[in-house]
Every structure is written in C-alpha cells, then in structure tokens.
Design a protein around this motif. Structure first.
Motif, PDB file in Angstrom:
ATOM      1  N   PRO A  99     -20.776   7.710  10.278  1.00 51.06           N
ATOM      2  CA  PRO A  99     -20.939   8.661   9.167  1.00 51.06           C
ATOM      3  C   PRO A  99     -20.813  10.119   9.592  1.00 51.06           C
ATOM      4  O   PRO A  99     -20.349  10.960   8.821  1.00 51.06           O
ATOM      5  CB  PRO A  99     -22.350   8.362   8.651  1.00 51.06           C
ATOM      6  N   ASP A 100     -21.233  10.435  10.833  1.00 45.58           N
ATOM      7  CA  ASP A 100     -21.171  11.821  11.290  1.00 45.58           C
ATOM      8  C   ASP A 100     -19.736  12.280  11.522  1.00 45.58           C
ATOM      9  O   ASP A 100     -19.433  13.471  11.377  1.00 45.58           O
ATOM     10  CB  ASP A 100     -21.984  11.991  12.576  1.00 45.58           C
ATOM     11  N   VAL A 101     -18.848  11.365  11.907  1.00 47.28           N
ATOM     12  CA  VAL A 101     -17.435  11.713  12.066  1.00 47.28           C
ATOM     13  C   VAL A 101     -16.752  11.756  10.699  1.00 47.28           C
ATOM     14  O   VAL A 101     -15.942  12.646  10.426  1.00 47.28           O
ATOM     15  CB  VAL A 101     -16.712  10.720  13.001  1.00 47.28           C
ATOM     16  N   ILE A 102     -17.087  10.809   9.844  1.00 48.76           N
ATOM     17  CA  ILE A 102     -16.525  10.808   8.490  1.00 48.76           C
ATOM     18  C   ILE A 102     -16.843  12.128   7.786  1.00 48.76           C
ATOM     19  O   ILE A 102     -16.036  12.658   7.023  1.00 48.76           O
ATOM     20  CB  ILE A 102     -17.089   9.621   7.678  1.00 48.76           C
ATOM     21  N   ALA A 103     -18.008  12.711   8.103  1.00 49.48           N
ATOM     22  CA  ALA A 103     -18.464  13.928   7.420  1.00 49.48           C
ATOM     23  C   ALA A 103     -17.542  15.124   7.639  1.00 49.48           C
ATOM     24  O   ALA A 103     -17.531  16.045   6.816  1.00 49.48           O
ATOM     25  CB  ALA A 103     -19.878  14.271   7.882  1.00 49.48           C
ATOM     26  N   ILE A 104     -16.744  15.149   8.732  1.00 48.41           N
ATOM     27  CA  ILE A 104     -15.889  16.317   8.988  1.00 48.41           C
ATOM     28  C   ILE A 104     -14.507  16.158   8.364  1.00 48.41           C
ATOM     29  O   ILE A 104     -13.655  17.044   8.501  1.00 48.41           O
ATOM     30  CB  ILE A 104     -15.739  16.596  10.496  1.00 48.41           C
ATOM     31  N   ALA A 105     -14.267  15.045   7.683  1.00 52.11           N
ATOM     32  CA  ALA A 105     -12.939  14.790   7.124  1.00 52.11           C
ATOM     33  C   ALA A 105     -12.608  15.768   6.002  1.00 52.11           C
ATOM     34  O   ALA A 105     -13.463  16.117   5.182  1.00 52.11           O
ATOM     35  CB  ALA A 105     -12.856  13.360   6.604  1.00 52.11           C
ATOM     36  N   ASP A 106     -11.348  16.200   5.970  1.00 54.58           N
ATOM     37  CA  ASP A 106     -10.840  16.943   4.821  1.00 54.58           C
ATOM     38  C   ASP A 106     -10.435  15.978   3.717  1.00 54.58           C
ATOM     39  O   ASP A 106     -10.428  16.332   2.536  1.00 54.58           O
ATOM     40  CB  ASP A 106      -9.618  17.784   5.226  1.00 54.58           C
ATOM     41  N   HIS A 107     -10.093  14.759   4.149  1.00 60.44           N
ATOM     42  CA  HIS A 107      -9.596  13.755   3.206  1.00 60.44           C
ATOM     43  C   HIS A 107      -9.983  12.389   3.756  1.00 60.44           C
ATOM     44  O   HIS A 107      -9.963  12.165   4.971  1.00 60.44           O
ATOM     45  CB  HIS A 107      -8.072  13.872   3.093  1.00 60.44           C
TER      46      HIS A 107
ATOM     47  N   VAL B 121       0.825  -1.199   0.000  1.00 61.55           N
ATOM     48  CA  VAL B 121       0.000   0.000   0.000  1.00 61.55           C
ATOM     49  C   VAL B 121       0.865   1.257   0.000  1.00 61.55           C
ATOM     50  O   VAL B 121       1.760   1.414   0.835  1.00 61.55           O
ATOM     51  CB  VAL B 121      -0.942   0.015   1.224  1.00 61.55           C
ATOM     52  N   SER B 122       0.601   2.135  -0.926  1.00 62.69           N
ATOM     53  CA  SER B 122       1.234   3.457  -0.957  1.00 62.69           C
ATOM     54  C   SER B 122       0.140   4.501  -0.807  1.00 62.69           C
ATOM     55  O   SER B 122      -0.900   4.424  -1.476  1.00 62.69           O
ATOM     56  CB  SER B 122       1.989   3.671  -2.272  1.00 62.69           C
ATOM     57  N   VAL B 123       0.362   5.474   0.065  1.00 59.48           N
ATOM     58  CA  VAL B 123      -0.664   6.463   0.332  1.00 59.48           C
ATOM     59  C   VAL B 123      -0.018   7.761   0.798  1.00 59.48           C
ATOM     60  O   VAL B 123       1.072   7.757   1.375  1.00 59.48           O
ATOM     61  CB  VAL B 123      -1.656   5.936   1.406  1.00 59.48           C
ATOM     62  N   GLU B 124      -0.691   8.885   0.515  1.00 57.94           N
ATOM     63  CA  GLU B 124      -0.252  10.190   0.985  1.00 57.94           C
ATOM     64  C   GLU B 124      -1.289  10.740   1.965  1.00 57.94           C
ATOM     65  O   GLU B 124      -2.481  10.755   1.674  1.00 57.94           O
ATOM     66  CB  GLU B 124      -0.086  11.155  -0.192  1.00 57.94           C
ATOM     67  N   ILE B 125      -0.802  11.165   3.135  1.00 57.50           N
ATOM     68  CA  ILE B 125      -1.680  11.694   4.173  1.00 57.50           C
ATOM     69  C   ILE B 125      -1.383  13.181   4.323  1.00 57.50           C
ATOM     70  O   ILE B 125      -0.268  13.559   4.706  1.00 57.50           O
ATOM     71  CB  ILE B 125      -1.452  10.967   5.513  1.00 57.50           C
ATOM     72  N   PRO B 126      -2.351  14.048   4.005  1.00 54.13           N
ATOM     73  CA  PRO B 126      -2.089  15.493   4.078  1.00 54.13           C
ATOM     74  C   PRO B 126      -1.858  15.961   5.506  1.00 54.13           C
ATOM     75  O   PRO B 126      -2.535  15.510   6.435  1.00 54.13           O
ATOM     76  CB  PRO B 126      -3.359  16.107   3.495  1.00 54.13           C
ATOM     77  N   LYS B 127      -0.894  16.854   5.675  1.00 53.91           N
ATOM     78  CA  LYS B 127      -0.589  17.384   6.998  1.00 53.91           C
ATOM     79  C   LYS B 127      -1.522  18.544   7.351  1.00 53.91           C
ATOM     80  O   LYS B 127      -2.029  19.245   6.482  1.00 53.91           O
ATOM     81  CB  LYS B 127       0.860  17.851   7.061  1.00 53.91           C
ATOM     82  N   ARG B 128      -1.722  18.719   8.657  1.00 58.05           N
ATOM     83  CA  ARG B 128      -2.520  19.796   9.232  1.00 58.05           C
ATOM     84  C   ARG B 128      -3.970  19.780   8.757  1.00 58.05           C
ATOM     85  O   ARG B 128      -4.639  20.804   8.704  1.00 58.05           O
ATOM     86  CB  ARG B 128      -1.866  21.166   8.968  1.00 58.05           C
ATOM     87  N   LEU B 129      -4.439  18.590   8.388  1.00 58.97           N
ATOM     88  CA  LEU B 129      -5.838  18.382   8.024  1.00 58.97           C
ATOM     89  C   LEU B 129      -6.359  17.144   8.746  1.00 58.97           C
ATOM     90  O   LEU B 129      -5.597  16.413   9.391  1.00 58.97           O
ATOM     91  CB  LEU B 129      -5.992  18.204   6.510  1.00 58.97           C
ATOM     92  N   ILE B 130      -7.653  16.897   8.620  1.00 63.34           N
ATOM     93  CA  ILE B 130      -8.269  15.708   9.210  1.00 63.34           C
ATOM     94  C   ILE B 130      -8.412  14.650   8.123  1.00 63.34           C
ATOM     95  O   ILE B 130      -9.084  14.865   7.114  1.00 63.34           O
ATOM     96  CB  ILE B 130      -9.660  16.030   9.792  1.00 63.34           C
ATOM     97  N   THR B 131      -7.735  13.503   8.324  1.00 62.62           N
ATOM     98  CA  THR B 131      -7.871  12.377   7.403  1.00 62.62           C
ATOM     99  C   THR B 131      -8.558  11.238   8.139  1.00 62.62           C
ATOM    100  O   THR B 131      -8.099  10.813   9.206  1.00 62.62           O
ATOM    101  CB  THR B 131      -6.510  11.907   6.878  1.00 62.62           C
ATOM    102  N   VAL B 132      -9.654  10.764   7.591  1.00 63.23           N
ATOM    103  CA  VAL B 132     -10.384   9.653   8.198  1.00 63.23           C
ATOM    104  C   VAL B 132     -10.140   8.392   7.373  1.00 63.23           C
ATOM    105  O   VAL B 132     -10.302   8.401   6.145  1.00 63.23           O
ATOM    106  CB  VAL B 132     -11.894   9.951   8.279  1.00 63.23           C
ATOM    107  N   PHE B 133      -9.740   7.327   8.046  1.00 61.45           N
ATOM    108  CA  PHE B 133      -9.556   6.021   7.408  1.00 61.45           C
ATOM    109  C   PHE B 133     -10.802   5.190   7.673  1.00 61.45           C
ATOM    110  O   PHE B 133     -11.210   5.004   8.823  1.00 61.45           O
ATOM    111  CB  PHE B 133      -8.318   5.321   7.963  1.00 61.45           C
ATOM    112  N   THR B 134     -11.409   4.703   6.607  1.00 63.96           N
ATOM    113  CA  THR B 134     -12.625   3.904   6.708  1.00 63.96           C
ATOM    114  C   THR B 134     -12.377   2.530   6.093  1.00 63.96           C
ATOM    115  O   THR B 134     -11.326   2.270   5.512  1.00 63.96           O
ATOM    116  CB  THR B 134     -13.786   4.602   5.974  1.00 63.96           C
ATOM    117  N   GLY B 135     -13.385   1.675   6.194  1.00 61.55           N
ATOM    118  CA  GLY B 135     -13.276   0.328   5.626  1.00 61.55           C
ATOM    119  C   GLY B 135     -13.838  -0.705   6.574  1.00 61.55           C
ATOM    120  O   GLY B 135     -13.966  -0.456   7.783  1.00 61.55           O
ATOM    121  N   VAL B 136     -14.169  -1.856   6.066  1.00 59.95           N
ATOM    122  CA  VAL B 136     -14.759  -2.912   6.884  1.00 59.95           C
ATOM    123  C   VAL B 136     -13.764  -3.372   7.938  1.00 59.95           C
ATOM    124  O   VAL B 136     -12.552  -3.152   7.817  1.00 59.95           O
ATOM    125  CB  VAL B 136     -15.210  -4.113   6.019  1.00 59.95           C
ATOM    126  N   SER B 137     -14.259  -4.011   8.983  1.00 59.39           N
ATOM    127  CA  SER B 137     -13.387  -4.548  10.027  1.00 59.39           C
ATOM    128  C   SER B 137     -12.427  -5.563   9.416  1.00 59.39           C
ATOM    129  O   SER B 137     -12.842  -6.452   8.670  1.00 59.39           O
ATOM    130  CB  SER B 137     -14.222  -5.229  11.113  1.00 59.39           C
TER     131      SER B 137
END
Length: 760
Positions: free
Chosen positions: A404-412, A25-41
C-alpha cells in the motif's frame, strides 16, 4: 469505470491484449508518470506489463540491431495483441539475481569500485600505477596465489580415497574415478602400483606418486596404457578435471560431489583482499583499497568523505553520492567486496535501481517488479523517493506492486482481476489512488479496510531457547522463541533476522521445516501434479477405467509420444544460432500417443485433465480424496489457478513457497519457518496466508515467520523485533512482545510504522 485520458503522444496504448489469461485487454499508460499495476496473484499483471508491453518494446528495439548482434540478444516473440502504440524503450528492473561469478561484486556491479580505483590512482601513496592496476581482475593487480578471488580451494585428499582398499577394490572413491572408468584405468594400467595392495600400506613415495605426481611420461608402459598420455597424480588430475572448470561447466551431480571433497578458505597471501602486496601498499589515510572495499556502506561513507585532497574533490563527491543511494534504499549493510551471487532477488533489484539512477537517459520506460520485496516499512519510504526520482528525470515508471505504501505514490493505478487465472485477466479499475480506495475491487476493499491488530493472542507452550546467538552481525544475545504460537521476526533488511532464524535456530534445531522460496526438487518434466502427488492416483483411475497399465498415462513412460518423448515440443539445434523449439507435429503438444489420448476418464483424456486448474480438478475429482485432498490444499493457499500440468520451473518464488506450504497443511505438531511468505502476494492473499498460518498453529504446530508485512505483524501472537539498524548497527533484539506491546515500545523499530498504519 474511471478512464485516464491524455493527449495521444503522452500515452502508451495496448489494444486487445490476449497473452496468457488476458481477455482482450485495452489500456492506456500515461508517459512520464508513475503507473502502478495492482491485483491478486495470477490476475494478469505480469502478462500485461512484462509479457506484452515490455516484450514488444524490447523486441522492436532489438530489431534495430544487425543480425550478428540480434543473435546474441534475448529473443522475444510478438505478443498476442491487436496493437501496441507509442512505446518507449523499456528497461526491466526485476527480481532476477544479478548473478555473475566469484569476480563479480557489489562494487563492480555498481561501478563504485571503479571510482574507488580512480581515487587511489590519484591520491594513494605511494603511487603504484593507473586505476586499472587496482583491479583484482588485472594481471598486474591480482594476488598471485588466489588470482584475484580472495579465497583458495584445498582438496581433502582423504575424501578422495578409502585407504583400507586397493585400487582394484575401489580405493578411489570420488565418482569420476570409479572402478572401470577411464580415469581409474590411468592408475591400474600405469604399471606403477600393486593394484591389490591397500593404500594404507603404501610407502611415502608410493603415496606421493599416486596422489601428487605432476604430469610425466611413462617409460616402458604396459600395453594397456594410452601411449600418447602422461601420468599424473589423483589430486593433480582432480584439480585439472574439476577445479579448473567453472561450476556451470559441470553437471549438478558433479558439482555436489566436488563440493563434498573441497574446502574454501581465505587466501593466506592477500588475506582475502584479492590484490598483490604492491597494490595493497598504496594507502589513503592508512587504509588500502581492499580494506575500504570490506567496509559496510554506512562505514565507508565517512571514510571517503574525509578525503580532502583537491585532486579528488569530484571523485569523492561521486563515490559518496553512489554510496548514499545504496544506504537510502536499505543496503547500508552491504560491503563493496560482497559477491553478487550471494545477494537476494530483492537486494539485486535495488542495486539495479541505484545503477539506473545514475543514468543520463530520459524518456525511457522503467518497469519494476515488486521493488518493496525484502524491505522494512522504514526503507519503503526511501524506495519511493528513488522511484519518484526516476520519474522526475523525464521517464515513465511502471511498477507491479502490492504494498500500500508504494501504491500511494502512483500518479495512475491499473487494477487487474477480479480473481486469478481464468477468473482474472481484465482491468477492473483505472484511476487515482484515492478513487481506488473507494472502488469495490479486491484491492480497493483492502486499502479501505486497513490493518487490524490481533487482540486475542495465544499463550506459548514452552520455547526454543537460544543462548549467546553469534553469527554474522548477531551480538551474542539470549532469546526465547515461543512454541505453539505464531511468532513474527521483524526488523530492517540486514538487521540479523535471517542470521537468527535460518542460521542459529535452524542449526540448533535441524528438525524444523523451512518453507522458503527456493527451487522445488524435480526435473524439467516435473509439474504441479507430480509435486503434490496427485498424478499417481489420477493415472490409477485412468488405468482402472480403461483396463490397462497406469504407465500408459505417463508422458515419461509407456504413454509418451515417440516423436517428442513426452515433452510436447521438439527442439532443433542450429549450432552457432539459437535453438528453435516448435510444437510437436505428431501429438500437437499433447505429449501422449494417439491411442492413449483416445482413452478417457469421465469424458476427459489424460492431457485434458492435466490442463485443468487445481480448482477445477479438485471439483472434477471431488469424490476421490487422494486427488481432491492435496488439490484442496493447493486451492487453500491461493494457487487454485495453476494447471496440474504446469511445469515447476515456471513458478515464481512466492508460488514455490505456497506450493510447499500446501503439502504441509495436513500435518500437525511440526515447527515451520517461513521466510518472507508474503512475497508476491496481494493483500487479499495475505489475509488467506494469515488464516493458513493460524490453521497450522491451531493444529498444534509452531510457526515462525520472518516478515515485513504489517498485516502479518499485526496478527502475530509474539513479535521479535531486530535492529536497530543494519549490518554492524543491527544484530540485537530491540523489542519483543505482543502486537499491542510492540506499538507502545519506544525501542522498537517496527512499532511506530505499525502504529501509524493502525491510525493510532
């Protein structure tokens, strides 16, 4: 796939990560923002966020300290990845309980009690000393009777002995004083007693000598007596040997035995306030510090705010700000004297968030593990404000979340999947929340689908009658909980849901089965195969195939590798340094003897079968119902990605709860209590859980779920809504009825949020 591109210095980069099930897995996580990681258990969220990003950040940070300090810090291995670039120091705000001992409280953990001590030292009357003396851990402040604990322990001496027996017959019944043991010998070899005389015939002097004698040197002691030892009574020796130890110093069986013979009660000297009379004489507006610490946060705020002394302006402002942060995150019902070991994982995490909000550090990475757990939808909004506050201070915030309510505030958003275990481990989406709702991923589909209200509700067949429910904050009310339906008990955190169900209902109906997230019974060798009961039939199949004993295929018995004793690893104790654990060189981690590994069933050795996931094993043993049946239930509860040999100790709380549920699926006619069963579950797994609860009810069982998840609430047959607030402001049934009735009930706390989610 949408890619989020920012300047090189503004992103953290993970290049080809392979921890656990991650597939390069390669991924970029933006700094000074809110990134939410989602997905099944089981999709790989935690492997990427915690085992890769957080582990490498903390490993590199720890390497900046001297060796002496590093030996006392947690040790992190280097994650399996090609590169991790541009990381910032990570602070993990997880679900682990704050823990501590009986001296650790909400007040000490949040530093609010320290501010309260400072307040009393400045404006309390009469003046009794500096702020340190208001600490129950300070020699000049603590109560002399309970030593600052607020409780005293009394030994029930009748549970230590059987008066109908003599010393030789085993009158000392506590396990540590059993016949033949060295403590037992201290009495029968003392020469002070007739060892064949029943204790019920002892004189008062003999009883006091046996039970309560303080240490004394024996004169003319028998030859068997330990010459250098002093004699002391049973209660005295018990107190010294057990009660003066911390629980961590005792074996589990010792802790259980001690708990059976002691009682704890409020200290009569300080009335549970932990402090001595001199300190409690110092008051502000008629209240001493112990009384303020015992108030709930919501009650304490106006009391502190009313202090108008000019010397305390800044202190009062600081205390009120901290208390309001606790209230804002749904913890207004807690008191500062609440012991931290009694807090749930969700409560512990929220306390940590509040503590970090007061930090002046910036450009940190805060990693939050499902912070919405245990929160009512009303409080999730307040949680979101705190998360945004961390970001706005110049920090990077990474959140692993399903709500879903927490995911909604994500910048990314980074969506992992598509499935669990071997079916996951890839990034299936990166981008904005709006784009995710249109994506054809499991998360995107459920965000788009929304909540659906149950129209066809079941009719109850009888009820559990509760009369004058009074426990903790419950206000002595009557309520009927319907049988043979799915009942969901809702309400804000601290409203009294658990007191009603886990407390009152379970006490009145002890035959009810509680399926919670507590630890599973077993040893360090216990795994999925042993807990579900499939290991024995698997061993029988191997034994029949190879004409030998089933014990040969047990890593705890005859088949165990002699070098590692069936553990698969060898631990080297380095005394003052951390122990080193290595894969066993004899069996290469396979746990069994070579001759056992040479025997197979359908082409697989026993260790290869234990490496199969529950899903693959169910297919492999499809024609063997004793194996495929229980494993099919494991797959049905969404745990098909777990390996048969996976230790129980590695399971999360949600996984523990679902594995317990799996063992109940084939039963009928029971009553089950599920305490927040959606904890740790993706939206698609919640749908599966609802189907499982429906299946239990359709099989003739009653299911009662304590839950905040709106999907579960919408699918209930009956809802009992507690509230209206938390602590003293709760403890009542404010509404009850079908989902359709609840969304239109003006008294309901939950109804408006369910109605809003439905788009009505």
């Amino acid at each position: 796939m949408t890619r989020f591109r920012r300047p090189r210095g503004d992103v953290m980069r993970v290049v080809r990560a392979r921890e656990n099930n991650l597939k390069n897995v390669s991924v970029e996580i933006p700094k000074r923002l809110i990134t939410v990681f989602t997905g099944v258990s089981g999709s790989g969220k935690s492997s990427l966020v915690f085992d890769t990003v957080a582990a490498e950040s903390q490993r590199q940070l720890n390497e900046t300290f001297p060796a002496f300090v590093r030996n006392r810090l947690p040790h992190y291995g280097q994650p399996d990845a090609d590169a991790l670039e541009n990381l910032s120091p990570a602070i993990i705000v997880d679900q682990k309980r704050i823990g501590g001992n009986a001296r650790s409280t909400v007040g000490t953990a949040t530093d609010i009690y320290a501010l309260l001590r400072l307040l009393f030292s400045r404006v309390g009357s009469p003046f009794v000393g500096e702020s340190s003396v208001f600490s129950f851990n300070h020699p000049e402040g603590m109560c002399p009777t309970c030593l600052g604990l607020g409780t005293v322990v009394a030994v029930d001496e009748e549970k230590l002995v059987d008066r109908s027996k003599s010393l030789n017959e085993g009158a000392l019944t506590f396990p540590g004083f059993k016949v033949g043991g060295y403590r037992w010998k201290r009495y029968v070899h003392s020469g002070l007693f007739d060892n064949d005389k029943p204790l019920e015939r002892y004189t008062k002097a003999e009883w006091r000598l046996l039970m309560h004698q303080t240490p004394m040197t024996l004169k003319d002691a028998p030859a068997e007596w330990y010459k250098s030892s002093k004699y002391e009574g049973v209660v005295e020796r018990f107190t010294r040997s057990y009660l003066k130890k911390s629980p961590e110093q005792m074996k589990p069986q010792e802790r259980e035995a001690v708990a059976d013979v002691i009682t704890r009660g409020r200290c009569p000297t300080c009335n549970g306030y932990r402090l001595n009379a001199k300190i409690l004489a110092c008051k502000i507006d008629g209240c001493h510090i112990g009384e303020l610490a015992a108030l709930s946060v919501s009650d304490l705020i106006p009391v502190v705010r009313a202090v108008e002394d000019p010397r305390a302006v800044t202190i009062v402002a600081a205390i009120v700000a901290h208390l309001e942060s606790l209230a804002a995150i749904g913890l207004s019902y807690l008191s500062l004297d609440r012991q931290t070991p009694t807090l749930s994982g969700g409560e512990s995490q929220r306390l940590k968030i509040v503590r970090h909000l007061g930090s002046s550090l910036s450009d940190m990475t805060y990693i939050l593990d499902e912070p919405s757990i245990g929160l009512h939808p009303r409080d999730v909004h307040q949680l979101n404000n705190l998360i945004v506050g961390l970001r706005d201070k110049g920090n990077t915030v990474i959140v692993v979340e399903h709500d879903p309510d927490v995911i909604a505030i994500a910048d990314h958003v980074v969506d992992m999947g598509p499935g669990a275990g071997a079916h996951g481990g890839t990034v299936v989406f990166e981008g904005t929340v709006a784009a995710l709702a249109k994506a054809k991923t499991p998360t995107g589909r459920f965000l788009h689908a929304g909540v659906k209200l149950k129209a066809d509700v079941r009719e109850a067949q009888g009820s559990f009658r509760i009369r004058k429910a009074k426990l903790h904050n419950l206000t002595s009310f009557d309520v009927d909980i319907p049988r043979r339906v799915l009942t969901v008990v809702t309400g804000v955190a601290g409203s009294g849901k658990s007191s009603l169900i886990n407390g009152v209902l379970m006490r009145q109906h002890p035959d009810i089965i509680c399926v919670d997230q507590g630890a599973l019974t077993g040893s360090i060798r216990s795994n999925i195969a042993t807990y579900t009961g499939v290991l024995d039939p698997v061993r029988d199949l191997f034994a029949e195939e190879n004409g030998t004993s089933p014990s040969q295929f047990s890593a705890n018995s005859a088949g165990a590798c002699p070098a590692c004793r069936g553990l698969g690893e060898v631990t080297l104790d380095l005394a003052f340094m951390d122990s080193i654990t290595n894969i066993c060189e004899a069996c290469h981690g396979r746990r069994f003897r070579d001759d056992v590994l040479a025997m197979t069933y359908r082409g697989k050795a026993i260790d290869e079968v234990l490496k199969l996931t529950a899903e693959d094993a169910a297919a492999f043993f499809a024609d063997q119902p004793p194996v495929s049946g229980p494993l099919g239930c494991v797959v049905e509860v969404g745990l098909g990605y777990l390996a048969l040999g996976q230790p129980l100790s590695t399971l999360s709380g949600g996984e523990r709860q679902r594995i317990k549920l799996a063992t109940e699926l084939q039963n009928s006619g029971q009553t089950y209590v599920l305490d927040e069963p959606t904890t740790g579950l993706h939206m698609s797994d919640v749908a599966r859980l609802i189907a499982l609860m429906d299946r239990l009810v359709d099989n003739g069982s009653s299911v009662i779920a304590i839950e905040h998840n709106l999907d579960v609430i919408a699918r209930a047959d009956w809802i009992i809504d507690m509230g209206p607030g938390a602590g003293r402001d709760g403890g009542q049934v404010v509404a009850q009825g079908t989902p359709e009735q609840i969304i239109n009930d003006k008294q309901s706390v939950t109804g408006p949020f369910l109605k809003a989610r439905l788009g009505k």
